[in-house]
Design a protein around this motif. Structure first.
Motif, PDB file in Angstrom:
ATOM      1  N   CYS A   1      13.950  19.778 -10.015  1.00  0.00           N
ATOM      2  CA  CYS A   1      14.996  20.537 -10.712  1.00  0.00           C
ATOM      3  C   CYS A   1      16.261  20.620  -9.873  1.00  0.00           C
ATOM      4  N   SER A   2      16.088  20.830  -8.571  1.00  0.00           N
ATOM      5  CA  SER A   2      17.263  20.929  -7.692  1.00  0.00           C
ATOM      6  C   SER A   2      18.014  19.602  -7.638  1.00  0.00           C
ATOM      7  N   ILE A   3      17.286  18.490  -7.611  1.00  0.00           N
ATOM      8  CA  ILE A   3      17.929  17.171  -7.591  1.00  0.00           C
ATOM      9  C   ILE A   3      18.678  16.931  -8.895  1.00  0.00           C
ATOM     10  N   LEU A   4      18.050  17.280 -10.019  1.00  0.00           N
ATOM     11  CA  LEU A   4      18.695  17.104 -11.322  1.00  0.00           C
ATOM     12  C   LEU A   4      19.947  17.963 -11.424  1.00  0.00           C
ATOM     13  N   GLY A   5      19.831  19.238 -11.037  1.00  0.00           N
ATOM     14  CA  GLY A   5      20.985  20.132 -11.112  1.00  0.00           C
ATOM     15  C   GLY A   5      22.137  19.659 -10.241  1.00  0.00           C
ATOM     16  N   LEU A   6      21.820  19.223  -9.018  1.00  0.00           N
ATOM     17  CA  LEU A   6      22.863  18.743  -8.104  1.00  0.00           C
ATOM     18  C   LEU A   6      23.528  17.487  -8.658  1.00  0.00           C
ATOM     19  N   ALA A   7      22.721  16.587  -9.222  1.00  0.00           N
ATOM     20  CA  ALA A   7      23.281  15.349  -9.781  1.00  0.00           C
ATOM     21  C   ALA A   7      24.240  15.652 -10.932  1.00  0.00           C
ATOM     22  N   VAL A   8      23.862  16.590 -11.801  1.00  0.00           N
ATOM     23  CA  VAL A   8      24.723  16.944 -12.934  1.00  0.00           C
ATOM     24  C   VAL A   8      26.003  17.608 -12.447  1.00  0.00           C
ATOM     25  N   ILE A   9      25.897  18.501 -11.473  1.00  0.00           N
ATOM     26  CA  ILE A   9      27.080  19.189 -10.950  1.00  0.00           C
ATOM     27  C   ILE A   9      28.064  18.182 -10.352  1.00  0.00           C
ATOM     28  N   ILE A  10      27.567  17.255  -9.541  1.00  0.00           N
ATOM     29  CA  ILE A  10      28.439  16.241  -8.939  1.00  0.00           C
ATOM     30  C   ILE A  10      29.073  15.376 -10.017  1.00  0.00           C
ATOM     31  N   ASP A  11      28.274  14.979 -11.004  1.00  0.00           N
ATOM     32  CA  ASP A  11      28.780  14.140 -12.092  1.00  0.00           C
ATOM     33  C   ASP A  11      29.877  14.843 -12.874  1.00  0.00           C
ATOM     34  N   ARG A  12      29.678  16.121 -13.178  1.00  0.00           N
ATOM     35  CA  ARG A  12      30.683  16.869 -13.945  1.00  0.00           C
ATOM     36  C   ARG A  12      31.930  17.171 -13.113  1.00  0.00           C
ATOM     37  N   LEU A  13      31.764  17.411 -11.809  1.00  0.00           N
ATOM     38  CA  LEU A  13      32.928  17.606 -10.948  1.00  0.00           C
ATOM     39  C   LEU A  13      33.809  16.362 -10.950  1.00  0.00           C
ATOM     40  N   ARG A  14      33.182  15.209 -10.901  1.00  0.00           N
ATOM     41  CA  ARG A  14      33.938  13.947 -10.933  1.00  0.00           C
ATOM     42  C   ARG A  14      34.626  13.768 -12.287  1.00  0.00           C
ATOM     43  N   ALA A  15      33.929  14.150 -13.367  1.00  0.00           N
ATOM     44  CA  ALA A  15      34.508  14.003 -14.709  1.00  0.00           C
ATOM     45  C   ALA A  15      35.725  14.911 -14.885  1.00  0.00           C
ATOM     46  N   PHE A  16      35.624  16.149 -14.442  1.00  0.00           N
ATOM     47  CA  PHE A  16      36.751  17.080 -14.581  1.00  0.00           C
ATOM     48  C   PHE A  16      37.900  16.692 -13.653  1.00  0.00           C
ATOM     49  N   HIS A  17      37.560  16.155 -12.486  1.00  0.00           N
ATOM     50  CA  HIS A  17      38.613  15.696 -11.577  1.00  0.00           C
ATOM     51  C   HIS A  17      39.381  14.536 -12.204  1.00  0.00           C
ATOM     52  N   ALA A  18      38.651  13.623 -12.832  1.00  0.00           N
ATOM     53  CA  ALA A  18      39.297  12.474 -13.479  1.00  0.00           C
ATOM     54  C   ALA A  18      40.163  12.913 -14.653  1.00  0.00           C
ATOM     55  N   ALA A  19      39.781  14.020 -15.288  1.00  0.00           N
ATOM     56  CA  ALA A  19      40.548  14.518 -16.437  1.00  0.00           C
ATOM     57  C   ALA A  19      41.844  15.200 -16.015  1.00  0.00           C
ATOM     58  N   GLY A  20      42.013  15.488 -14.718  1.00  0.00           N
ATOM     59  CA  GLY A  20      43.232  16.136 -14.244  1.00  0.00           C
ATOM     60  C   GLY A  20      43.158  17.640 -14.370  1.00  0.00           C
ATOM     61  N   ASP A  21      44.115  18.319 -13.745  1.00  0.00           N
ATOM     62  CA  ASP A  21      44.094  19.780 -13.764  1.00  0.00           C
ATOM     63  C   ASP A  21      45.455  20.410 -14.043  1.00  0.00           C
ATOM     64  N   SER A  22      46.443  19.611 -14.417  1.00  0.00           N
ATOM     65  CA  SER A  22      47.779  20.160 -14.686  1.00  0.00           C
ATOM     66  C   SER A  22      48.106  20.062 -16.183  1.00  0.00           C
ATOM     67  N   HIS A  23      47.158  20.449 -17.004  1.00  0.00           N
ATOM     68  CA  HIS A  23      47.302  20.266 -18.452  1.00  0.00           C
ATOM     69  C   HIS A  23      48.412  21.144 -19.041  1.00  0.00           C
ATOM     70  N   GLU A  24      48.551  22.349 -18.533  1.00  0.00           N
ATOM     71  CA  GLU A  24      49.570  23.239 -19.082  1.00  0.00           C
ATOM     72  C   GLU A  24      50.971  22.720 -18.771  1.00  0.00           C
ATOM     73  N   GLU A  25      51.170  22.233 -17.561  1.00  0.00           N
ATOM     74  CA  GLU A  25      52.469  21.653 -17.206  1.00  0.00           C
ATOM     75  C   GLU A  25      52.754  20.409 -18.041  1.00  0.00           C
ATOM     76  N   PHE A  26      51.706  19.626 -18.271  1.00  0.00           N
ATOM     77  CA  PHE A  26      51.860  18.425 -19.102  1.00  0.00           C
ATOM     78  C   PHE A  26      52.283  18.817 -20.511  1.00  0.00           C
ATOM     79  N   ARG A  27      51.632  19.830 -21.069  1.00  0.00           N
ATOM     80  CA  ARG A  27      51.980  20.268 -22.426  1.00  0.00           C
ATOM     81  C   ARG A  27      53.430  20.725 -22.504  1.00  0.00           C
ATOM     82  N   LYS A  28      53.884  21.449 -21.479  1.00  0.00           N
ATOM     83  CA  LYS A  28      55.273  21.922 -21.464  1.00  0.00           C
ATOM     84  C   LYS A  28      56.244  20.739 -21.384  1.00  0.00           C
TER      85      LYS A  28
END
Length: 210
Positions: free
Chosen positions: A18-45
């Protein structure tokens, strides 16, 4: 550390998985959100500013050169608007169609970020149960020793209690990061959805009133 894991008994095996699965998902999602960027509000403006200036083509170029679900959704709507205007549709008709297109496209744009989040919920729910199961089996082992021994063997009893405590702690330690990151990721998705909703209003207010 390995000794502690072994002292936890056989229930530590599914907890480790379970710990391996949870860690793998967390790392995978961190990479996905990083690739999606984090300045969405500035982009919208920035998009809104371009639209207020009447430069729809530049807004489309800006959206096309940006990453993330907000940019993809805005690009989908503005591209549809431009196509309809080129076909001699009225601005109001094109703007309404663009907004509908964005509303339909937004869930598709957010879906890649939502992938595998259900696995975090699953691990967060199962890990404590596995820990509690280890607690029960450890206590059963202790009582079995007490019942079968003519004299009380403190070492054997302590071993069962130690197994119980180790699996309980392990279950909680595996579950807590999964629960925390699930809430963090869910909040990010909610923020992105709110930004997309605001972008819909921007298009109606700027293009629709042009």
């Amino acid at each position: 550390m390995l000794g502690i894991l072994m002292d936890g008994g056989w229930m530590m095996v599914p907890l480790l998985l379970c710990s391996i699965l949870g860690l793998a998902v967390i790392i995978d999602r961190l990479r996905a959100f990083h690739a999606a960027g984090d300045s969405h509000e500035e982009f919208r403006k920035s998009i809104r500013k371009k639209l207020e200036e009447g430069d729809v083509s530049e807004a489309i170029n800006l959206a096309a050169s940006s990453a993330g679900p907000v940019a993809a959704t805005i690009l989908n709507g503005l591209s549809r608007f431009a196509r309809l205007v080129s076909r001699e549709k009225t601005v109001d008709e094109a703007a309404n169609a663009a907004v509908r297109s964005m509303e339909e496209y937004a869930p598709k744009a957010l879906r890649p970020l939502e992938m595998r989040l259900n696995l975090l919920v699953l691990v967060a729910a199962i890990a404590p149960l596995l820990g509690m199961t280890g607690t029960v089996t450890g206590m059963i082992a202790s009582f079995d020793v007490m019942a079968s021994s003519a004299g009380l063997d403190p070492g054997a009893v302590a071993g069962g209690i130690g197994e119980a405590l180790i699996t309980t702690a392990a279950g909680l330690l595996v579950a807590m990061p999964c629960a925390v990151y699930y809430n963090i990721f869910s909040r990010k998705i909610d923020d992105l959805s709110a930004t997309i909703d605001t972008a819909l209003a921007d298009i109606m207010e700027t293009i629709g009133e042009a």
